[in-house]
Design a protein around this motif. Structure first.
Motif, PDB file in Angstrom:
ATOM      1  N   TYR A 240       0.844   2.787 -15.784  1.00  0.00           N
ATOM      2  CA  TYR A 240      -0.307   1.897 -15.710  1.00  0.00           C
ATOM      3  C   TYR A 240      -0.949   1.956 -14.328  1.00  0.00           C
ATOM      4  N   ILE A 241      -0.121   2.013 -13.298  1.00  0.00           N
ATOM      5  CA  ILE A 241      -0.640   2.057 -11.935  1.00  0.00           C
ATOM      6  C   ILE A 241      -1.485   3.305 -11.728  1.00  0.00           C
ATOM      7  N   TRP A 244      -4.778   2.957 -13.567  1.00  0.00           N
ATOM      8  CA  TRP A 244      -5.732   2.114 -12.834  1.00  0.00           C
ATOM      9  C   TRP A 244      -6.369   2.879 -11.680  1.00  0.00           C
ATOM     10  N   SER A 248     -10.425   3.928 -11.652  1.00  0.00           N
ATOM     11  CA  SER A 248     -11.259   3.526 -10.522  1.00  0.00           C
ATOM     12  C   SER A 248     -11.972   4.730  -9.913  1.00  0.00           C
ATOM     13  N   VAL A 348      -9.310  -0.941 -18.936  1.00  0.00           N
ATOM     14  CA  VAL A 348      -8.104  -1.023 -18.106  1.00  0.00           C
ATOM     15  C   VAL A 348      -7.726  -2.470 -17.805  1.00  0.00           C
ATOM     16  N   ASN A 349      -8.678  -3.402 -17.928  1.00  0.00           N
ATOM     17  CA  ASN A 349      -8.342  -4.819 -17.758  1.00  0.00           C
ATOM     18  C   ASN A 349      -7.503  -5.339 -18.921  1.00  0.00           C
ATOM     19  N   VAL A 352      -4.017  -4.811 -17.981  1.00  0.00           N
ATOM     20  CA  VAL A 352      -3.496  -5.820 -17.057  1.00  0.00           C
ATOM     21  C   VAL A 352      -2.852  -6.961 -17.835  1.00  0.00           C
ATOM     22  N   SER A 372      -1.931  -8.812 -11.259  1.00  0.00           N
ATOM     23  CA  SER A 372      -3.365  -8.562 -11.039  1.00  0.00           C
ATOM     24  C   SER A 372      -3.589  -7.885  -9.697  1.00  0.00           C
ATOM     25  N   LYS A 375      -2.696  -4.245  -9.897  1.00  0.00           N
ATOM     26  CA  LYS A 375      -3.835  -3.528 -10.479  1.00  0.00           C
ATOM     27  C   LYS A 375      -4.954  -3.378  -9.455  1.00  0.00           C
ATOM     28  N   GLN A 379      -6.529  -0.026  -8.011  1.00  0.00           N
ATOM     29  CA  GLN A 379      -7.971   0.177  -8.118  1.00  0.00           C
ATOM     30  C   GLN A 379      -8.583   0.464  -6.752  1.00  0.00           C
TER      31      GLN A 379
END
Length: 457
Positions: A240-241, A244, A248, A348-349, A352, A372, A375, A379
């Motif tokens: 996930y990281i 993100w 971005s 992508v939110n 989160v 958050s 994330k 980002q």
């Protein structure tokens, strides 16, 4: 109207509206103008060399990334009569208006003074964005637990983002010229920032007034390192990281490289409003029309993201090799690419909220702010690479400020790659990482957990 748990909607229409228009309204217009026009303003108006501008953007963006986790930890441990996240919504838009306005002042300083001025103001903007982004992002799962209702609010925010970007990227130069004429000022960016800042204050203060934090712990004895350790030990969240970061970078490159691309690669500065309009309208269609459709068809943010990024990569490869051959081809395929790519910023939110629910399931506590902020950190890392990387690549390629039609071949190759090649690569990496999404395995358990949650009055 009832949610998927057979209960009434958990939030009011006013909350939905103010949540969607806070980060994504006037504040997003400020971010969009800075993202698309400030780098050329630094190099071509303030006459800061591209190499120095790159260092400025790297320092500002890197610090911005670092202070995200700090803000997340602080927010999760805030304890006031107004709540945990809501208090930050009052001062943040005021500070955003101040720093974003000062950023466009071109002081009559020596070069070292100008660099220091831009550095301080840019850091101020970044820290203010962090001050409101982390609490605002954390507020949604604290107020709303239903997945469908959350996704509706996220989609609304994505739509407002698209409108803000459309206005900011398509009409900035015209608005700037109008304000200069109407107010008799030499730099229309300054009144533009004041107007957008006023809109941001209205939205954030409205969100403060209409929100109620329900799904959070009243207090915690855990320290920040315990929370971070509990979250980061779940290595299955690492993809996930990376997602993100890549999202971005892909989204940022789409806007930050466009002005340079049209001005110098095409050598047609007269086409900047047209091209930015195509990009912005594509983003508007993506977030207001296509994103809700994708979420409805594919059910989850992950599946919608896979489809959108696959289509985006195909379009970018076509444009990389054939974009300059025909303006009509460039316009049409750019519109399609933007229409399928831009929704990544909203999708992508969804991830989160998935990560927040996953930690709630595995660890038994809410860590909205910390997750958050992770994330946000990812980002901002992507933004650091994008903002400083574009200028660094231009400096290394021999870019000459203002030399329309006279840029070296190495710069032209770099511009074409930055506009289409680089975001295609970020999309490929993003797709690879989504193959390792951990939430799918626990989705049924997460839904069962949320059904059992009760609201403490």
């Amino acid at each position: 109207m009832k949610n998927q748990y057979g209960k009434k909607q958990e939030s009011s229409k006013a909350f939905k509206w103010f949540h969607a228009t806070s980060v994504s309204g006037g504040a997003m217009m400020i971010s969009a103008v800075i993202s698309s026009y400030f780098s050329p303003y630094m190099t071509d108006t303030m006459m800061i060399p591209a190499a120095f501008a790159s260092v400025i953007m790297f320092i500002c963006s890197f610090w911005d990334a670092i202070n995200d986790p700090m803000m997340g930890v602080i927010a999760d441990r805030t304890n006031t009569k107004w709540g945990r996240y809501r208090p930050y919504l009052i001062p943040a838009p005021i500070l955003l208006t101040l720093f974003s306005t000062l950023l466009w002042v071109n002081p009559n300083f020596p070069m070292a003074g100008k660099i220091a001025w831009v550095l301080i103001c840019n850091i101020g903007v970044g820290m203010t964005v962090t001050m409101y982004t982390m609490p605002q992002m954390s507020l949604l799962p604290a107020c709303v637990k239903g997945t469908e209702e959350r996704n509706t609010i996220i989609a609304m925010g994505a739509g407002v983002t698209a409108v803000a970007f459309t206005i900011a990227n398509t009409f900035t130069l015209q608005i700037k010229a109008f304000l200069e004429s109407a107010f008799g000022v030499g730099n229309g960016y300054i009144p533009m920032m004041l107007i957008c800042g006023g809109l941001a204050c209205f939205s954030f203060w409205g969100l403060f007034a209409t929100s109620k934090e329900k799904y959070i712990e009243k207090s915690t004895d855990r320290n920040a390192m315990q929370d971070l350790k509990a979250i980061l030990k779940h290595k299955e969240l690492a993809p996930y990281i990376i997602v993100w970061i890549m999202a971005s970078m892909g989204y940022g490159l789409m806007f930050a490289s466009s002005v340079y691309y049209v001005m110098y690669y095409l050598a047609r500065p007269d086409l900047i409003p047209v091209y930015m309009g195509i990009v912005s309208i594509g983003a508007l269609v993506s977030m207001t029309v296509l994103m809700p459709i994708f979420l409805k068809i594919f059910k989850t943010g992950e599946k919608a993201l896979v489809v959108s990024q696959t289509a985006t990569i195909i379009c970018y490869v076509i444009l990389l090799f054939f974009g300059k051959s025909s303006l009509m081809l460039l316009y049409v395929v750019t519109f399609i690419a933007t229409a399928v790519a831009s929704m990544q910023n909203g999708l992508v939110n969804v991830l989160v909220n998935d990560a927040i629910d996953y930690i709630q399931l595995k660890e038994g506590f809410s860590a909205n702010g910390v997750i958050s902020s992770i994330k946000g950190f990812a980002q901002k890392c992507g933004g650091t690479v994008t903002n400083s990387g574009i200028l660094a690549v231009l400096a290394a390629s021999g870019y000459i400020a203002g030399a329309i039609g006279q840029q070296p071949e190495s710069t032209l190759i770099a511009l074409n790659f930055l506009r289409f090649g680089a975001p295609a690569l970020t999309g490929i990496i993003l797709l690879i990482c989504l193959k390792f999404n951990p939430i799918d395995k626990y989705r049924d358990e997460i839904e069962e957990m949320k059904k059992k949650m009760t609201v403490e009055e």
